[in-house]
Design an enzyme around this catalytic site. Structure first.
Site, PDB file in Angstrom:
ATOM      1  N   GLN A  70      23.983  40.954  44.243  1.00  0.00           N
ATOM      2  CA  GLN A  70      24.470  40.003  45.259  1.00  0.00           C
ATOM      3  C   GLN A  70      25.148  40.753  46.406  1.00  0.00           C
ATOM      4  O   GLN A  70      24.920  40.453  47.583  1.00  0.00           O
ATOM      5  CB  GLN A  70      25.448  39.018  44.613  1.00  0.00           C
ATOM      6  N   GLY A  81      32.691  41.296  44.877  1.00  0.00           N
ATOM      7  CA  GLY A  81      32.901  42.174  43.732  1.00  0.00           C
ATOM      8  C   GLY A  81      31.616  42.919  43.360  1.00  0.00           C
ATOM      9  O   GLY A  81      30.507  42.378  43.445  1.00  0.00           O
ATOM     10  N   MET A 135      33.543  30.679  43.674  1.00  0.00           N
ATOM     11  CA  MET A 135      33.211  29.336  43.181  1.00  0.00           C
ATOM     12  C   MET A 135      34.376  28.811  42.330  1.00  0.00           C
ATOM     13  O   MET A 135      34.214  27.930  41.503  1.00  0.00           O
ATOM     14  CB  MET A 135      31.910  29.373  42.376  1.00  0.00           C
ATOM     15  N   GLY A 174      39.760  39.393  38.428  1.00  0.00           N
ATOM     16  CA  GLY A 174      38.810  40.066  39.323  1.00  0.00           C
ATOM     17  C   GLY A 174      38.879  39.472  40.732  1.00  0.00           C
ATOM     18  O   GLY A 174      38.898  40.197  41.733  1.00  0.00           O
ATOM     19  N   HIS A 175      38.919  38.120  40.805  1.00  0.00           N
ATOM     20  CA  HIS A 175      39.061  37.483  42.125  1.00  0.00           C
ATOM     21  C   HIS A 175      40.404  37.862  42.754  1.00  0.00           C
ATOM     22  O   HIS A 175      40.489  38.129  43.950  1.00  0.00           O
ATOM     23  CB  HIS A 175      39.027  35.953  41.990  1.00  0.00           C
ATOM     24  N   SER A 218      34.510  37.628  34.271  1.00  0.00           N
ATOM     25  CA  SER A 218      33.591  36.662  34.857  1.00  0.00           C
ATOM     26  C   SER A 218      34.126  35.269  34.535  1.00  0.00           C
ATOM     27  O   SER A 218      34.689  35.059  33.446  1.00  0.00           O
ATOM     28  CB  SER A 218      32.197  36.829  34.224  1.00  0.00           C
ATOM     29  N   SER A 219      33.920  34.337  35.463  1.00  0.00           N
ATOM     30  CA  SER A 219      34.350  32.958  35.181  1.00  0.00           C
ATOM     31  C   SER A 219      33.607  32.412  33.973  1.00  0.00           C
ATOM     32  O   SER A 219      34.091  31.525  33.283  1.00  0.00           O
ATOM     33  CB  SER A 219      34.071  32.075  36.390  1.00  0.00           C
ATOM     34  N   GLN A 252      22.467  27.454  44.368  1.00  0.00           N
ATOM     35  CA  GLN A 252      22.210  28.711  43.652  1.00  0.00           C
ATOM     36  C   GLN A 252      22.044  28.497  42.157  1.00  0.00           C
ATOM     37  O   GLN A 252      21.948  29.458  41.402  1.00  0.00           O
ATOM     38  CB  GLN A 252      23.268  29.765  43.975  1.00  0.00           C
ATOM     39  N   ASP A 283      28.851  41.639  40.636  1.00  0.00           N
ATOM     40  CA  ASP A 283      27.569  41.047  41.067  1.00  0.00           C
ATOM     41  C   ASP A 283      26.941  42.021  42.065  1.00  0.00           C
ATOM     42  O   ASP A 283      26.889  41.770  43.265  1.00  0.00           O
ATOM     43  CB  ASP A 283      27.817  39.685  41.700  1.00  0.00           C
TER      44      ASP A 283
END
Ligand code: PAF
Length: 281
Positions: free
Chosen positions: A157, A151, A34, A40-41, A189-190, A65, A154
């Site tokens: 998810q 990742g 997103m 991490g991304h 985390s964002s 979501q 999550d």
């Protein structure tokens, strides 16, 4: 000099471009995001590059979501910076679809999930996984990618999406990526950018409490007691705990038998920011 990823913004162009590459023998890996990218991304993109000849990163803040009271409107949108970061790690394509292409007028399809989607996040965000399931299914079908990377941060998810792809025979391999952490243990985390400096200093308590709980389980404490102690530790640091639970690491069902693989999962509010984390035992 690294080249900026090519920007693609329609499903038709994405499909055409990636299919042509696959016809020429290239494998394609998709990293769904997103945006508001962090290390991490970028680690997922690096992992994707080791798996496939071409890497596409999707950036779409998926409205379905988020519940109406959640942070959809304030979710950070940092496309220019994201493209700079993706250039540095050598992503080939960035796919930024319009909301009207993802949810054309009259969109009514829903996906109902059970199994790993039950409990944990779903108890507190009942809308969440149906929104994720729709958007990732569309991204898988639009891209025709060979791999999709998710990742472990999550974790639920990851398990839900893996089950979804298998159940619907979507020909894509779901590849997990390890959680990237700050030196003090906080999972990237964002949403960490919402934290005030004081909250940021407190936030690693979740990872620390989970590590202590995992050690306790390894040394003979029951998973229920260890999770309860972690909950107390996190609450004592001033967070409002949604859950701390020990679950079956694969199915995410409540533990039933001794010796099952265990994953500890937690979610808690620190001020206005909801943080999640998990670790294996
Ligand atoms: O993990 C996320 O960033 C999102 O849930 C995802 C998988 C990109 C779907 O919108």
């Amino acid at each position: 000099m690294t080249q900026a990823p090519k920007l693609v913004d329609t499903p038709a162009e994405l499909r055409r471009t990636l299919r042509a590459l696959q016809m020429g023998g290239a494998r394609v890996a998709l990293v769904p995001t997103m945006g508001a990218l962090h290390e991490g991304h970028l680690d997922l993109v690096r992992q994707a590059k080791a798996l496939a000849e071409k890497v596409v990163v999707s950036i779409f803040v998926n409205p379905t979501q988020f519940a109406p009271n959640e942070d959809f409107s304030r979710y950070p949108r940092t496309l220019e910076r994201d493209v700079e970061l993706l250039t540095q790690v050598g992503a080939d394509f960035v796919y930024v679809p319009a909301a009207a292409d993802m949810y054309p007028s009259g969109f009514t399809t829903q996906i109902v999930l059970e199994g790993p989607a039950q409990g944990l996040e779903s108890t507190f965000r009942p809308h969440f996984f149906s929104g994720v399931a729709i958007v990732v299914s569309k991204l898988f079908l639009q891209s025709g990618a060979d791999f999709a990377l998710f990742g472990e941060k999550d974790y639920q998810q990851l398990k839900v999406v893996t089950r979804l792809a298998r159940d619907l025979d979507i020909p894509i391999e779901i590849v997990p990526g390890p959680t990237t952490r700050e030196p003090d243990g906080l999972a990237l985390s964002s949403r960490n950018r919402y934290l005030t400096p004081e909250e940021r200093a407190t936030a690693p308590v979740i990872a620390r409490a989970l590590i202590t709980a995992a050690d306790a389980i390894r040394t003979g404490h029951t998973p229920v007691d260890a999770a309860a102690q972690a909950r107390k530790t996190i609450a004592a640091a001033g967070l409002k705990v949604d859950y701390v639970e020990a679950r079956h690491a694969e199915t995410l069902a409540p533990l039933a038998e001794p010796g099952e693989p265990i994953r500890l999962l937690a979610a808690a509010w620190l001020g206005k920011t909801r943080l999640i984390d998990n670790i294996p035992v």
